[in-house]
Design an enzyme around this catalytic site. Structure first.
Site, short mmCIF file in Angstrom:
data_model
loop_
_atom_site.label_atom_id
_atom_site.label_comp_id
_atom_site.label_asym_id
_atom_site.label_seq_id
_atom_site.Cartn_x
_atom_site.Cartn_y
_atom_site.Cartn_z
N ARG A 39 0.87 -1.18 0.00
CA ARG A 39 0.00 0.00 0.00
C ARG A 39 0.91 1.22 0.00
O ARG A 39 1.76 1.37 0.88
CB ARG A 39 -0.86 0.01 1.24
CG ARG A 39 -1.68 1.26 1.33
CD ARG A 39 -2.44 1.36 2.61
NE ARG A 39 -3.24 2.56 2.59
CZ ARG A 39 -3.52 3.28 3.66
NH1 ARG A 39 -3.07 2.93 4.83
NH2 ARG A 39 -4.26 4.36 3.55
N HIS A 62 -8.13 6.86 0.19
CA HIS A 62 -9.03 5.70 0.33
C HIS A 62 -9.41 5.12 -1.02
O HIS A 62 -10.44 4.45 -1.16
CB HIS A 62 -10.36 6.08 1.04
CG HIS A 62 -10.25 6.40 2.49
ND1 HIS A 62 -11.03 7.37 3.07
CD2 HIS A 62 -9.48 5.90 3.47
CE1 HIS A 62 -10.74 7.45 4.36
NE2 HIS A 62 -9.79 6.57 4.63
N GLU A 111 -9.59 -3.65 1.84
CA GLU A 111 -8.51 -3.00 1.10
C GLU A 111 -7.35 -3.96 0.83
O GLU A 111 -6.73 -3.91 -0.21
CB GLU A 111 -8.02 -1.77 1.87
CG GLU A 111 -9.03 -0.63 1.78
CD GLU A 111 -8.84 0.45 2.83
OE1 GLU A 111 -9.28 0.24 3.98
OE2 GLU A 111 -8.25 1.50 2.52
#
Ligand code: ADP
Length: 407
Positions: free
Chosen positions: A95, A184, A388
């Site tokens: 990420r 996000h 996620e």
């Protein structure tokens, strides 16, 4: 294909190991307080159909390198491990918080990509350096695995100029890249795709408003599958009211605070990011506690909830106008998935827009994907649990297969 997803913070590494054959989690956990004597390493292995094994080790984790090595030791542990050897892990999906304008999609990491992530450090001074540490450490611990970067900002790169530019001197954008980026993105993209799958329609045909309400909170307007606007801005401070962040305020407030209260630049930053939002209004930043306080008659908690849900409702109206029509409105993340009360207040009085929540469906216990709108209404109102980490694993797999010519 076995993929390790890691989310590296300044003193933590969160990880999940997936077998992409059946999108199954093999193991997950967290190394936290890295660099402190009070370090904690947690590990949970999730066997097929069996009871998860949990482990917790306390004590110093010297640095990120040691943290990741110890995670790998747990993953390959002969007794409780998830894989026999680390060479079974084909890729590491990272990420990365800020991709700036350079990254419109997930990408395989090479020297140029690392340089571009470095270049974006001024845009995310707390996050990008930690993400780079994760990339560096994973590269040395897994020299044969493909390293992939999945950016929080990439999904929002389809936002058009009229929505991403601020009305300040244009050179600020041209020279310093001051603009709306949004965050996000992995969650909003996952929710949009999951909604399309559930509704049995191509993502490119759908107009959606996605509402991610966790400790941080943001909304996205998605037109024909592409993000056309989002509430967070150049930083994750803008937009909705959050646990401790103010969301939108008059941009002159910091000048007032500096002039009249003689607050420093750092104090104002701290005030808006850490002492505002729900916490600033009523003293609690956990929504469960805020709701409990309100139910016990606390007026401040009531005001906090009113401000919080009014802001969401205002953006629903704005995004409805931006999209022109709406197929579905979707709630996700800790508050969005678990609080019927917040969902109901955020949508109250929107029936003229075709949006109305059915109280019974909304209050029904249980997780998973569900529709909560009144049956006769045009717009679907849904709850979709976000994931996620799974989305990062999916993106990682996709980009590797594309690289190999598999589409
Ligand atoms: P993060 O952004 O850290 O991933 P989460 O998505 O886990 O955060 O969301 C955390 C928020 O969700 C907290 O404010 C918590 O109070 C809230 N939350 C969790 N369960 C409930 C619930 N049943 N009702 C209301 N809020 C809840």
């Amino acid at each position: 294909m076995i993929i390790l997803v890691i989310n590296t913070g300044s003193s933590s590494i969160k990880y999940e190991l997936f077998d992409m054959k059946d999108r199954k989690i093999l193991a997950r956990g967290l190394a936290e307080r890295i660099g402190e004597e009070s370090g904690i390493l947690t590990y949970e292995i999730v066997p097929a159909g069996g009871k998860p094994t949990k482990k917790r080790e306390k004590g110093l984790i010297a640095d990120h390198q040691e943290g990741l090595k110890r995670i790998v030791d747990l993953l390959v542990d002969p007794e409780h491990g998830a894989v026999a050897d680390k060479s079974e892990i084909a890729a590491v999906g990272h990420r990365v918080v800020h991709g700036g304008e350079a990254f419109k999609a997930t990408t395989i990491i090479d020297g140029n990509v690392i340089a571009a992530i470095k270049k974006n450090i001024p845009l995310a001074p707390l996050h990008n350096p930690a993400n780079l540490t994760g990339i560096e450490v994973a590269g040395s611990v897994f020299p044969d695995a493909t390293q992939v970067a999945v950016f929080d900002t990439a999904f929002h790169q389809t936002i058009p100029g009229h929505a991403f530019l601020y009305a300040i001197p244009y050179e600020m954008y041209e020279r310093y890249k001051v603009r709306r980026y949004g965050f996000h993105g992995t969650s909003h993209a996952y929710i949009a795709e999951t909604a399309a799958e559930y509704l049995g329609r191509p993502t490119g045909e759908l107009n959606l408003i996605t509402i991610h309400l966790g400790n941080g909170a943001s909304m996205a307007a998605i037109g024909n599958g592409n993000c056309i606007d989002t509430t967070m801005g150049m930083t994750p401070l803008a937009g909705l009211v959050m646990g401790t962040r103010s969301g939108d305020v008059d941009p002159s407030i910091p000048f007032f605070l500096a002039d009249h209260l003689k607050m420093s630049f750092r104090d104002i930053d701290d005030l808006l990011n850490k002492k505002s939002g729900l916490k600033g209004i009523c003293g609690a930043n956990d929504m469960r506690e805020v709701i409990e306080r309100k139910e016990a008659g606390d007026k401040r908690a009531e005001i906090a909830i009113d401000i919080y849900t009014y802001r969401i409702k205002k953006f629903i109206g704005a995004y409805f106008a931006a999209l022109g029509s709406l197929d579905a409105l979707i709630f996700t993340a800790g508050i969005g998935e678990n609080s019927p009360y917040i969902r109901e207040l955020s949508c109250r009085g929107l029936d003229k827009l075709g949006i109305e929540i059915d109280p019974e469906r909304n209050n029904k216990a249980g997780g998973g994907i569900r529709e909560i709108n009144s049956a006769e209404m045009e717009v679907k109102v849904m709850v979709i649990p976000t994931n996620e980490e799974l989305k990062i694993a999916q993106e990682t797999k996709k980009v590797i297969e594309k690289g190999r010519g598999i589409t």
